[in-house]
Design a protein around this motif. Structure first.
Motif, PDB file in Angstrom:
ATOM      1  N   ARG A 120       0.817  -1.276  -0.106  1.00 10.42           N
ATOM      2  CA  ARG A 120      -0.100  -0.032  -0.020  1.00 10.42           C
ATOM      3  C   ARG A 120       0.822   1.064   0.000  1.00 10.42           C
ATOM      4  NH1 ARG A 120      -3.096   3.002   4.026  1.00 10.42           N
ATOM      5  NH2 ARG A 120      -1.749   4.479   3.330  1.00 10.42           N
ATOM      6  N   LYS A 125      -2.637  11.953  -1.237  1.00 13.09           N
ATOM      7  CA  LYS A 125      -2.824  11.864   0.235  1.00 13.09           C
ATOM      8  C   LYS A 125      -4.050  12.883   0.543  1.00 13.09           C
ATOM      9  CE  LYS A 125      -1.564   9.784   2.707  1.00 13.09           C
ATOM     10  NZ  LYS A 125      -1.988   8.448   2.683  1.00 13.09           N
ATOM     11  N   GLN A 176      -8.156   2.118  -3.557  1.00  9.92           N
ATOM     12  CA  GLN A 176      -8.829   2.397  -2.114  1.00  9.92           C
ATOM     13  C   GLN A 176      -9.714   3.699  -2.309  1.00  9.92           C
ATOM     14  OE1 GLN A 176      -5.735   2.433   0.864  1.00  9.92           O
ATOM     15  NE2 GLN A 176      -6.706   4.109   1.933  1.00  9.92           N
ATOM     16  N   SER A 179     -11.554   7.158   3.772  1.00 10.87           N
ATOM     17  CA  SER A 179     -12.652   7.406   4.835  1.00 10.87           C
ATOM     18  C   SER A 179     -13.364   8.678   4.558  1.00 10.87           C
ATOM     19  CB  SER A 179     -12.023   7.412   6.254  1.00 10.87           C
ATOM     20  OG  SER A 179     -12.972   7.601   7.103  1.00 10.87           O
ATOM     21  N   ARG A 180     -12.503   9.573   4.062  1.00  6.40           N
ATOM     22  CA  ARG A 180     -13.124  11.135   3.811  1.00  6.40           C
ATOM     23  C   ARG A 180     -13.821  10.984   2.531  1.00  6.40           C
ATOM     24  NH1 ARG A 180      -8.647  10.904   6.281  1.00  6.40           N
ATOM     25  NH2 ARG A 180      -8.124  12.207   8.081  1.00  6.40           N
ATOM     26  N   LYS A 201     -12.982   2.112   2.645  1.00  2.21           N
ATOM     27  CA  LYS A 201     -12.820   2.377   3.769  1.00  2.21           C
ATOM     28  C   LYS A 201     -14.096   2.817   4.354  1.00  2.21           C
ATOM     29  CE  LYS A 201      -8.746   3.158   5.574  1.00  2.21           C
ATOM     30  NZ  LYS A 201      -7.320   3.521   5.871  1.00  2.21           N
ATOM     31  N   ARG A 231     -11.799   1.101   9.765  1.00  2.00           N
ATOM     32  CA  ARG A 231     -10.602   2.096  10.137  1.00  2.00           C
ATOM     33  C   ARG A 231     -10.827   2.929  11.408  1.00  2.00           C
ATOM     34  NH1 ARG A 231     -11.250   7.077  10.539  1.00  2.00           N
ATOM     35  NH2 ARG A 231      -9.393   7.945   9.325  1.00  2.00           N
TER      36      ARG A 231
HETATM   37  C1  PEP Z   1      -4.949   5.805   4.263  1.00  4.68           C
HETATM   38  O1  PEP Z   1      -5.295   4.788   4.326  1.00  4.68           O
HETATM   39  O2  PEP Z   1      -4.121   6.314   3.913  1.00  4.68           O
HETATM   40  C2  PEP Z   1      -5.900   6.870   4.735  1.00  4.68           C
HETATM   41  C3  PEP Z   1      -5.753   7.987   4.417  1.00  4.68           C
HETATM   42  O3  PEP Z   1      -6.818   6.307   5.554  1.00  4.68           O
HETATM   43  P1  PEP Z   1      -8.198   6.982   5.941  1.00  4.68           P
HETATM   44  O4  PEP Z   1      -8.899   7.365   4.654  1.00  4.68           O
HETATM   45  O5  PEP Z   1      -8.723   5.728   6.854  1.00  4.68           O
HETATM   46  O6  PEP Z   1      -8.064   8.111   6.988  1.00  4.68           O
END
Ligand code: PEP
Ligand code: MN
Length: 328
Positions: A120, A125, A176, A179-180, A201, A231
């Protein structure tokens, strides 16, 4: 679920049978007929089994809002790896952010011998602060794919916006959704249309039903499979970064029979709790874990406090305690 008792049958026999199966029932009478409402939260049950009970006429089930998710097999194929109950638990590991070509190569090289088959890393980001490191973008995707190919790994990486989806889909074996982004319907549709499997997520304050519906949206628009990832939820208590909802993990695994993994890194936010939470997630029914790791956690550009030293990764498969010397 509503169970209708046949006319002239003894409803108490049917009720005893339902309760004997651990179900929580409420009686309803309309004229000479008796109905039992089986509470959804009492225990998972197959309606076909209830139809076999002597004296039962029909069993009516409310329509599900996520029929495609309900029909998804419990075990799904991601690249070369089967993910789901019965298959060997999978470990997805890598840095929070892809920081350099050398960094991902160093990490990827160490993974196969630790039983990890998925690399991963974030190229894009989703940071809470717009001033924090935002990822190296398209070039990080190339570094990830090259490193994964050199060491026979599958790639998991996030698309945060629709414009990133084509490039992400080209390199990712599992796309992926962060979460947001779980509630970002337009992004889900764009990702679904790639036809790729998706790691979904859970939104940090999403209900399980909202999470399942987001999965439905992905499948409806063409995703080949959805793997769910718990998560941690936003809670009132800052002792841990988030609150890992193991009840939801058990529900998805044992009641919905869906592939679900846990991400103890973002749940705990601190490395000393990650291994115990990973083991708890697997015990609750998760078919894998995703963790953040870094060759030099103290120098990580994002999420350093929760980055596992790479030597700890092999313990994700066992039940050993965190080594004393590695604390800190
Ligand atoms: C991630 O897995 O890189 C991440 C940003 O996680 P989350 O979306 O769960 O905050
Ligand atoms: Mn992170």
């Amino acid at each position: 679920m509503i169970v209708t008792v046949r006319e002239h049958e003894d409803p108490t026999r049917v009720k005893d049978e339902l309760q004997g199966r651990g179900l929580w029932v409420q009686s309803l009478r309309a004229g000479a007929r008796t109905f039992f409402i089986v509470e959804a939260h009492s225990q998972a049950v197959d309606p076909a089994d209830l139809e076999e009970i002597p004296g039962v006429e029909t069993v009516a089930v409310g329509a599900s809002g996520h029929p495609r998710i309900d029909a998804q097999p419990a075990v799904v194929q991601i690249g070369k790896v089967a993910v789901g109950p019965g298959a060997a638990p999978v470990v997805i590991a890598g840095p929070c952010s892809v920081e350099s070509e050398l960094q991902v190569l160093d990490i990827a090289r160490a993974l196969p011998s630790q039983g990890v088959r998925f690399l991963r890393g974030g190229a894009y980001k989703p940071r809470s602060s717009p001033y924090a490191f935002q990822g190296h973008g398209a070039r990080a995707l190339r570094w990830l794919r090259d490193a994964a190919d050199r060491f026979g790994l599958q790639v998991v990486t996030e698309a945060t916006g629709a414009e990133e989806v084509p490039a992400v889909a080209e390199v990712a074996d599992l796309i992926q959704v962060g979460s947001r982004s779980m509630h970002a319907a337009a992004l889900l549709k764009t990702i679904g249309r790639t036809g790729k499997p998706v790691l979904l997520k859970r939104g940090m304050s999403a209900t399980v039903e909202e999470w399942l519906l987001a999965g439905e949206c992905l499948l409806l628009h063409g995703a080949s499979a959805v793997v769910f990832c718990e998560r941690g939820l936003r809670s009132y208590d800052p002792s841990t970064r988030n609150l890992l909802d193991l009840g939801a993990v058990a529900l998805l695994a044992h009641v919905h029979h869906l592939p679900v993994i846990v991400d103890p890194s973002h749940a705990a936010g601190r490395r000393d709790l990650i291994l115990p939470l990973a083991h708890a997630g697997l015990a609750a029914g998760a078919c894998g874990v995703m963790v953040e790791t870094h060759p030099h956690p103290a120098a990580a550009l994002s999420d350093g406090p929760q980055a596992l030293p790479m030597s700890w990764l092999s313990q994700l498969h066992g039940s050993h305690p965190v080594p004393e010397a590695a604390h800190g």
